[in-house]
Write a protein that holds these residues in place. Structure first.
Motif, PDB file in Angstrom:
ATOM      1  N   GLY A 236      -1.471 -57.446 -33.393  1.00  0.00           N
ATOM      2  CA  GLY A 236      -2.224 -56.667 -34.372  1.00  0.00           C
ATOM      3  C   GLY A 236      -1.398 -55.793 -35.285  1.00  0.00           C
ATOM      4  O   GLY A 236      -1.927 -55.214 -36.236  1.00  0.00           O
ATOM      5  N   SER A 237      -0.093 -55.672 -35.027  1.00  0.00           N
ATOM      6  CA  SER A 237       0.703 -54.756 -35.846  1.00  0.00           C
ATOM      7  C   SER A 237       0.849 -55.251 -37.287  1.00  0.00           C
ATOM      8  O   SER A 237       0.996 -54.441 -38.202  1.00  0.00           O
ATOM      9  CB  SER A 237       2.086 -54.551 -35.222  1.00  0.00           C
ATOM     10  OG  SER A 237       2.766 -55.780 -35.080  1.00  0.00           O
ATOM     11  N   PHE A 238       0.804 -56.571 -37.489  1.00  0.00           N
ATOM     12  CA  PHE A 238       0.864 -57.104 -38.851  1.00  0.00           C
ATOM     13  C   PHE A 238      -0.269 -56.545 -39.700  1.00  0.00           C
ATOM     14  O   PHE A 238      -0.090 -56.222 -40.875  1.00  0.00           O
ATOM     15  CB  PHE A 238       0.795 -58.637 -38.787  1.00  0.00           C
ATOM     16  CG  PHE A 238       0.715 -59.315 -40.127  1.00  0.00           C
ATOM     17  CD1 PHE A 238       1.572 -58.967 -41.162  1.00  0.00           C
ATOM     18  CD2 PHE A 238      -0.210 -60.328 -40.348  1.00  0.00           C
ATOM     19  CE1 PHE A 238       1.505 -59.605 -42.391  1.00  0.00           C
ATOM     20  CE2 PHE A 238      -0.279 -60.973 -41.567  1.00  0.00           C
ATOM     21  CZ  PHE A 238       0.576 -60.604 -42.601  1.00  0.00           C
ATOM     22  N   GLY A 239      -1.444 -56.400 -39.106  1.00  0.00           N
ATOM     23  CA  GLY A 239      -2.593 -55.870 -39.845  1.00  0.00           C
ATOM     24  C   GLY A 239      -2.461 -54.417 -40.233  1.00  0.00           C
ATOM     25  O   GLY A 239      -3.195 -53.935 -41.105  1.00  0.00           O
ATOM     26  N   GLN A 240      -1.520 -53.700 -39.593  1.00  0.00           N
ATOM     27  CA  GLN A 240      -1.323 -52.285 -39.912  1.00  0.00           C
ATOM     28  C   GLN A 240      -0.251 -52.068 -40.981  1.00  0.00           C
ATOM     29  O   GLN A 240       0.093 -50.926 -41.292  1.00  0.00           O
ATOM     30  CB  GLN A 240      -0.957 -51.516 -38.640  1.00  0.00           C
ATOM     31  CG  GLN A 240      -2.075 -51.496 -37.611  1.00  0.00           C
ATOM     32  CD  GLN A 240      -3.379 -50.965 -38.180  1.00  0.00           C
ATOM     33  OE1 GLN A 240      -3.410 -49.910 -38.807  1.00  0.00           O
ATOM     34  NE2 GLN A 240      -4.460 -51.710 -37.972  1.00  0.00           N
ATOM     35  N   MET A 241       0.276 -53.142 -41.544  1.00  0.00           N
ATOM     36  CA  MET A 241       1.195 -53.019 -42.677  1.00  0.00           C
ATOM     37  C   MET A 241       0.480 -52.342 -43.847  1.00  0.00           C
ATOM     38  O   MET A 241      -0.584 -52.774 -44.276  1.00  0.00           O
ATOM     39  CB  MET A 241       1.675 -54.416 -43.105  1.00  0.00           C
ATOM     40  CG  MET A 241       2.534 -54.424 -44.347  1.00  0.00           C
ATOM     41  SD  MET A 241       2.816 -56.119 -44.930  1.00  0.00           S
ATOM     42  CE  MET A 241       3.763 -56.791 -43.560  1.00  0.00           C
ATOM     43  N   ILE A 242       1.048 -51.262 -44.360  1.00  0.00           N
ATOM     44  CA  ILE A 242       0.407 -50.523 -45.451  1.00  0.00           C
ATOM     45  C   ILE A 242       0.731 -51.189 -46.786  1.00  0.00           C
ATOM     46  O   ILE A 242       1.891 -51.345 -47.156  1.00  0.00           O
ATOM     47  CB  ILE A 242       0.873 -49.054 -45.461  1.00  0.00           C
ATOM     48  CG1 ILE A 242       0.445 -48.367 -44.151  1.00  0.00           C
ATOM     49  CG2 ILE A 242       0.299 -48.301 -46.662  1.00  0.00           C
ATOM     50  CD1 ILE A 242       0.998 -46.984 -43.957  1.00  0.00           C
ATOM     51  N   ILE A 243      -0.320 -51.612 -47.496  1.00  0.00           N
ATOM     52  CA  ILE A 243      -0.119 -52.269 -48.788  1.00  0.00           C
ATOM     53  C   ILE A 243      -0.694 -51.453 -49.951  1.00  0.00           C
ATOM     54  O   ILE A 243      -0.506 -51.808 -51.101  1.00  0.00           O
ATOM     55  CB  ILE A 243      -0.723 -53.682 -48.809  1.00  0.00           C
ATOM     56  CG1 ILE A 243      -2.238 -53.634 -48.587  1.00  0.00           C
ATOM     57  CG2 ILE A 243      -0.060 -54.579 -47.766  1.00  0.00           C
ATOM     58  CD1 ILE A 243      -2.908 -54.963 -48.889  1.00  0.00           C
ATOM     59  N   GLN A 244      -1.378 -50.358 -49.629  1.00  0.00           N
ATOM     60  CA  GLN A 244      -1.913 -49.491 -50.689  1.00  0.00           C
ATOM     61  C   GLN A 244      -1.900 -48.047 -50.206  1.00  0.00           C
ATOM     62  O   GLN A 244      -2.667 -47.679 -49.316  1.00  0.00           O
ATOM     63  CB  GLN A 244      -3.334 -49.908 -51.087  1.00  0.00           C
ATOM     64  CG  GLN A 244      -3.894 -49.090 -52.242  1.00  0.00           C
ATOM     65  CD  GLN A 244      -5.199 -49.657 -52.764  1.00  0.00           C
ATOM     66  OE1 GLN A 244      -5.388 -50.872 -52.791  1.00  0.00           O
ATOM     67  NE2 GLN A 244      -6.105 -48.787 -53.178  1.00  0.00           N
ATOM     68  N   GLY A 253      -8.499 -44.923 -36.228  1.00  0.00           N
ATOM     69  CA  GLY A 253      -7.252 -45.192 -35.536  1.00  0.00           C
ATOM     70  C   GLY A 253      -6.332 -46.109 -36.295  1.00  0.00           C
ATOM     71  O   GLY A 253      -5.149 -46.220 -35.967  1.00  0.00           O
ATOM     72  N   SER A 254      -6.854 -46.817 -37.320  1.00  0.00           N
ATOM     73  CA  SER A 254      -6.018 -47.704 -38.131  1.00  0.00           C
ATOM     74  C   SER A 254      -5.318 -46.914 -39.225  1.00  0.00           C
ATOM     75  O   SER A 254      -5.713 -45.787 -39.560  1.00  0.00           O
ATOM     76  CB  SER A 254      -6.877 -48.798 -38.773  1.00  0.00           C
ATOM     77  OG  SER A 254      -7.459 -49.623 -37.799  1.00  0.00           O
ATOM     78  N   ASN A 255      -4.283 -47.519 -39.803  1.00  0.00           N
ATOM     79  CA  ASN A 255      -3.613 -46.898 -40.940  1.00  0.00           C
ATOM     80  C   ASN A 255      -4.485 -46.962 -42.184  1.00  0.00           C
ATOM     81  O   ASN A 255      -5.190 -47.946 -42.419  1.00  0.00           O
ATOM     82  CB  ASN A 255      -2.296 -47.625 -41.239  1.00  0.00           C
ATOM     83  CG  ASN A 255      -1.206 -47.306 -40.238  1.00  0.00           C
ATOM     84  OD1 ASN A 255      -1.213 -46.235 -39.628  1.00  0.00           O
ATOM     85  ND2 ASN A 255      -0.273 -48.223 -40.058  1.00  0.00           N
ATOM     86  N   TYR A 256      -4.410 -45.909 -42.996  1.00  0.00           N
ATOM     87  CA  TYR A 256      -5.049 -45.951 -44.313  1.00  0.00           C
ATOM     88  C   TYR A 256      -4.254 -46.888 -45.215  1.00  0.00           C
ATOM     89  O   TYR A 256      -3.021 -46.864 -45.220  1.00  0.00           O
ATOM     90  CB  TYR A 256      -5.108 -44.556 -44.930  1.00  0.00           C
ATOM     91  CG  TYR A 256      -6.141 -43.652 -44.293  1.00  0.00           C
ATOM     92  CD1 TYR A 256      -7.477 -43.732 -44.656  1.00  0.00           C
ATOM     93  CD2 TYR A 256      -5.778 -42.744 -43.301  1.00  0.00           C
ATOM     94  CE1 TYR A 256      -8.440 -42.902 -44.059  1.00  0.00           C
ATOM     95  CE2 TYR A 256      -6.713 -41.911 -42.700  1.00  0.00           C
ATOM     96  CZ  TYR A 256      -8.038 -42.004 -43.084  1.00  0.00           C
ATOM     97  OH  TYR A 256      -8.983 -41.192 -42.491  1.00  0.00           O
ATOM     98  N   GLY A 257      -4.965 -47.737 -45.942  1.00  0.00           N
ATOM     99  CA  GLY A 257      -4.301 -48.682 -46.834  1.00  0.00           C
ATOM    100  C   GLY A 257      -3.670 -49.855 -46.120  1.00  0.00           C
ATOM    101  O   GLY A 257      -2.847 -50.568 -46.699  1.00  0.00           O
ATOM    102  N   ALA A 258      -4.068 -50.088 -44.861  1.00  0.00           N
ATOM    103  CA  ALA A 258      -3.483 -51.183 -44.078  1.00  0.00           C
ATOM    104  C   ALA A 258      -4.026 -52.529 -44.538  1.00  0.00           C
ATOM    105  O   ALA A 258      -5.153 -52.648 -45.031  1.00  0.00           O
ATOM    106  CB  ALA A 258      -3.764 -50.986 -42.597  1.00  0.00           C
ATOM    107  N   LEU A 259      -3.227 -53.560 -44.334  1.00  0.00           N
ATOM    108  CA  LEU A 259      -3.581 -54.911 -44.757  1.00  0.00           C
ATOM    109  C   LEU A 259      -4.913 -55.364 -44.172  1.00  0.00           C
ATOM    110  O   LEU A 259      -5.693 -56.045 -44.849  1.00  0.00           O
ATOM    111  CB  LEU A 259      -2.467 -55.874 -44.353  1.00  0.00           C
ATOM    112  CG  LEU A 259      -2.626 -57.341 -44.746  1.00  0.00           C
ATOM    113  CD1 LEU A 259      -2.684 -57.497 -46.258  1.00  0.00           C
ATOM    114  CD2 LEU A 259      -1.491 -58.170 -44.151  1.00  0.00           C
TER     115      LEU A 259
END
Length: 395
Positions: A236-244, A253-259
């Motif tokens: 699941g870490s790929f989905g937490q890549m920030i793209i915005q 719990g997820s990153n803001y702007g995550a993929l």
């Protein structure tokens, strides 16, 4: 799972298992062992039933060499996929020929206890049907949604399962207790990559990337033929890549702007529901927005609904950006992409790959090869079985 230091016998087994047939001469070119010692090992493995003679090779002037191969019915292996949408059991012989398989959907009734009991019953039924004793089975390889504790065989706390109870599930201990067969756990993305790499074994690919786009975004990387691992399970870490920067997030719990907030099935469902609420022109208006799920959206895509088609391709473009970012870091030779989102329509796959190619930094000098894989939906279970065979000491 852990691997013991391989013996010469194990190394020979693995080498032969990776090929259809092998002669003694070929083995002598690969292994630092005397001819007499190799003859002894081959005779021993043949007597034990691990190997079998498989005809003769071409002669270079003398007697034709005996060809050896793995004896397929010496042992059996089970591959077990656990995912959010569906799960499956596959039974293979020692050459990884498929004996039988069964699939089922994951729904709100499929709690861990129900799943394990169901899987154990399916395993028992298949083994009885094919007259295979549990003692003939090396093990059950489990490829599961994570995060995981592979060492202790525990599924920790995965998101988006339709049933309750999926936290700290000692899946290996419980399945072994019900089947009497040793069980081994691995990240499903890793086993999918292992499976696809095995299917391409004739191409000698060393650096591969696997990406699964579905309810979550999952990835696995292989470098120099070995799975790349971190200090913690990478599920699941790929989905937490920030793209915005300062973008939205999919869940608490997820990153803001995550993929994952732009390029996953839940993100697509959210976009479609929002557009339906806004009154956009679509065939989905007969449905209440909260009742619109991926299966309904897939049907609308197949029917050519313009709004749904546009949103699929928008989601695909975001996924292409994330995939390009991953490729720019890892530089694989081969990239396998799969999952329900990628399989929705070939035009969606084309969008993802076109956007990815446009954003690969070292292009055109560096161009990885893309595909949807050979094994596709069988990759996770097959890779889990390959993992078990690789760990088998054959002593």
């Amino acid at each position: 799972m852990s691997y013991a230091v391989p013996t010469t016998k194990k190394l020979i087994f693995d080498f032969i298992a990776s090929r259809d047939t092998v002669s003694k001469g070929e083995l002598l070119q690969v292994f630092d062992v005397t001819s007499s010692s190799l003859t002894r090992l081959l005779d021993e493995m043949t007597t034990e039933g691990i190997l079998e003679a498989s005809g003769f090779g071409s002669s270079t002037g003398g007697r034709k060499p005996i060809l050896y191969r793995v004896n397929p019915i010496h042992r059996y292996i089970i591959g077990f996929e656990i995912s959010r949408i569906g799960s499956s059991i596959f039974v293979y012989d020692l050459q990884l020929n498929q004996i039988a398989h069964v699939r089922w959907k994951m729904d709100a009734t499929m709690t861990p206890d129900v799943l394990i009991h169901h899987a154990a019953n399916q395993i028992e039924s298949i083994l009885q049907q094919h007259h295979i004793a549990p003692s003939q089975v090396i093990g059950v390889g489990i490829g599961a949604v994570g995060p995981l504790d592979q060492t202790d065989g525990v599924i920790l706390n995965p998101l988006h399962f339709p049933a309750d109870g999926w936290k700290d599930v000692a899946i290996c201990e419980q399945l072994t207790a019900q089947t009497g067969i040793p069980s081994f756990l691995e990240n499903g993305a890793n086993t999918a990559l292992i499976g696809e790499h095995w299917a391409l074994r004739g191409e000698q690919i060393k650096h591969m990337l696997y990406v699964h786009a579905g309810v979550g975004l999952r990835s696995a990387m292989m470098s120099d033929g070995q799975i790349v691992r971190g200090a913690f399970d990478l599920e699941g870490s790929f989905g937490q890549m920030i793209i915005q920067t300062d973008g939205t997030r999919l869940q608490e719990g997820s990153n803001y702007g995550a993929l994952e907030a732009y390029a996953s099935i839940p993100a697509l469902e959210k976009q479609v529901r929002t557009q339906v609420k806004l009154g956009r022109d679509t065939s989905l208006h007969p449905y209440a927005p909260e009742d619109i799920h991926f299966d309904i959206i897939l049907s609308a895509l197949a029917d050519g609904d313009r709004l749904v088609t546009d949103l699929f391709h928008q989601t695909g473009a975001y996924l292409g950006i994330g995939l390009a970012n991953l490729i720019n870091v890892l530089h694989p030779e081969r990239v396998i992409v799969g999952g329900p989102f990628m399989n929705a329509d070939h035009s969606v796959y084309d969008t993802v790959i076109q956007v990815t190619r446009k954003n690969i930094y070292y292009a055109p000098d560096y161009q990885p090869t893309f595909s949807m894989g050979i094994l596709k939906e069988d990759a996770v279970a097959t890779g889990a079985a390959v993992m078990v065979r690789k760990a088998w000491d054959c002593e």
